[in-house]
Motif scaffolding. Structure first.
Motif, PDB file in Angstrom:
ATOM      1  N   ASP A  92     -64.490  19.318 -20.716  1.00 39.70           N
ATOM      2  CA  ASP A  92     -65.132  20.536 -20.228  1.00 39.70           C
ATOM      3  C   ASP A  92     -64.585  21.772 -20.930  1.00 39.70           C
ATOM      4  N   ASP A 116     -69.291  13.812 -17.402  1.00 40.09           N
ATOM      5  CA  ASP A 116     -69.363  13.796 -15.936  1.00 40.09           C
ATOM      6  C   ASP A 116     -69.798  12.432 -15.423  1.00 40.09           C
ATOM      7  N   HIS A 117     -70.748  11.821 -16.124  1.00 41.40           N
ATOM      8  CA  HIS A 117     -71.225  10.502 -15.689  1.00 41.40           C
ATOM      9  C   HIS A 117     -70.132   9.443 -15.848  1.00 41.40           C
ATOM     10  N   LYS A 121     -62.538  21.266 -13.101  1.00 38.67           N
ATOM     11  CA  LYS A 121     -63.804  21.634 -13.721  1.00 38.67           C
ATOM     12  C   LYS A 121     -63.697  22.992 -14.376  1.00 38.67           C
ATOM     13  N   ARG A 129     -62.435  17.476  -8.379  1.00 38.70           N
ATOM     14  CA  ARG A 129     -62.375  17.281  -9.825  1.00 38.70           C
ATOM     15  C   ARG A 129     -61.951  18.570 -10.510  1.00 38.70           C
ATOM     16  N   ASP A 158     -61.872  14.231 -18.451  1.00 39.55           N
ATOM     17  CA  ASP A 158     -63.087  15.034 -18.310  1.00 39.55           C
ATOM     18  C   ASP A 158     -62.760  16.521 -18.284  1.00 39.55           C
ATOM     19  N   GLU A 177     -71.344  17.135 -22.426  1.00 37.40           N
ATOM     20  CA  GLU A 177     -70.525  17.504 -21.269  1.00 37.40           C
ATOM     21  C   GLU A 177     -70.982  16.743 -20.023  1.00 37.40           C
ATOM     22  N   ARG A 178     -72.303  16.619 -19.866  1.00 40.07           N
ATOM     23  CA  ARG A 178     -72.826  15.873 -18.716  1.00 40.07           C
ATOM     24  C   ARG A 178     -72.526  14.380 -18.847  1.00 40.07           C
ATOM     25  N   THR A 224     -67.009  10.031 -15.473  1.00 40.13           N
ATOM     26  CA  THR A 224     -66.139  10.289 -14.328  1.00 40.13           C
ATOM     27  C   THR A 224     -66.730   9.696 -13.055  1.00 40.13           C
ATOM     28  N   ASP A 225     -68.053   9.803 -12.900  1.00 37.84           N
ATOM     29  CA  ASP A 225     -68.718   9.177 -11.749  1.00 37.84           C
ATOM     30  C   ASP A 225     -68.498   7.665 -11.764  1.00 37.84           C
ATOM     31  N   HIS A 277     -75.725   5.576 -14.181  1.00 35.75           N
ATOM     32  CA  HIS A 277     -74.882   6.529 -14.906  1.00 35.75           C
ATOM     33  C   HIS A 277     -74.841   6.173 -16.398  1.00 35.75           C
ATOM     34  N   TRP A 291     -60.516  11.495 -14.742  1.00 31.24           N
ATOM     35  CA  TRP A 291     -60.600  12.872 -14.258  1.00 31.24           C
ATOM     36  C   TRP A 291     -59.917  13.837 -15.226  1.00 31.24           C
TER      37      TRP A 291
END
Length: 236
Positions: A161, A200-201, A224, A222, A157, A196-197, A203-204, A94, A154
């Motif tokens: 978004d 997400d990473h 979104k 999540r 993120d 944005e991605r 958050t992962d 990630h 979370w």
């Protein structure tokens, strides 16, 4: 004596893994910051430096993977220690992807025909600042084995978004109204999507930290926001 020596080696392995993950976290955060500075200042040399630095992040991820495999083969870790080792292996990819988004931002900055305007630059700066904050907090949660601190990613993120969704709509409007700015706006759309991605990473990674500490997955959908500006969970 042998058992004590073995445990000492194992503790050193875990510490080295922990330090490598935190080092990679710092590196990709610095790369994002450098890429944004290059983008907003039009500094081609800085952009190329960010692109070149991605190799170091890739090498560090490879080292983490090799160290994880070696530790698992050399020891028979149980419960918490096993989760910590596996978390390092799952977190590293990630972080490497976040580094890739920084590299891609730097590459795309070299393709722009004009300077980024102040409004778009401010939104991109906000996104990078938010990702930096998320990375820092998740890194601290990882180092401290703090499940509660990991959980905050979370909410962070979801805000990221929402800003991306507004920027996406703004860039589409520019492309519709001014054909001369289509090429640059397309590059900026890809940059914004990459950021944005990256969120997400992060958050992962937070989910991996939570699992590492508690042994349970982080529950719940999540939040979104899609590119139309609609909260997908609320619409469901």
């Amino acid at each position: 004596m042998t058992d004590k020596h073995t445990l000492c080696i194992f503790d050193e392995d875990l510490k080295a893994l922990n330090n490598d993950v935190l080092d990679l976290t710092r590196r990709v955060g610095d790369a994002l910051d450098g890429a944004l500075d290059a983008l907003l200042s039009g500094d081609a040399a800085k952009a190329r430096a960010v692109i070149a630095s991605d190799r170091q992040a890739d090498d560090l991820q490879t080292r983490i993977n090799a160290h994880t495999a070696r530790t698992l083969m050399r020891q028979q870790p149980m419960a918490n220690d096993l989760r910590a080792i596996l978390a390092a292996a799952r977190i590293a990819p990630h972080l490497e992807r976040i580094g890739d988004y920084a590299k891609n931002t730097a590459k795309r900055s070299l393709r722009l025909n004009r300077a980024v305007d102040a409004e778009i630059g401010a939104q991109l700066r906000w996104m990078v600042t938010r990702i930096q904050s998320m990375l820092r907090r998740v890194g601290e949660a990882y180092a401290a084995h703090d499940a509660k601190a990991a959980n905050v990613a979370w909410a962070d993120d979801a805000e990221l978004d929402a800003v991306y969704s507004k920027l996406f709509a703004h860039l589409l409007t520019i492309m519709r109204d001014d054909r001369a700015r289509i090429d640059d706006s397309t590059q900026l759309l890809f940059i914004a999507k990459g950021l944005e991605r990256a969120g997400d990473h992060v958050t992962d990674i937070a989910e991996e930290v939570y699992l590492m500490v508690t042994g349970k997955p982080l529950q719940g959908p999540r939040p979104k926001v899609d590119e139309s500006g609609v909260d997908s969970n609320a619409a469901a």
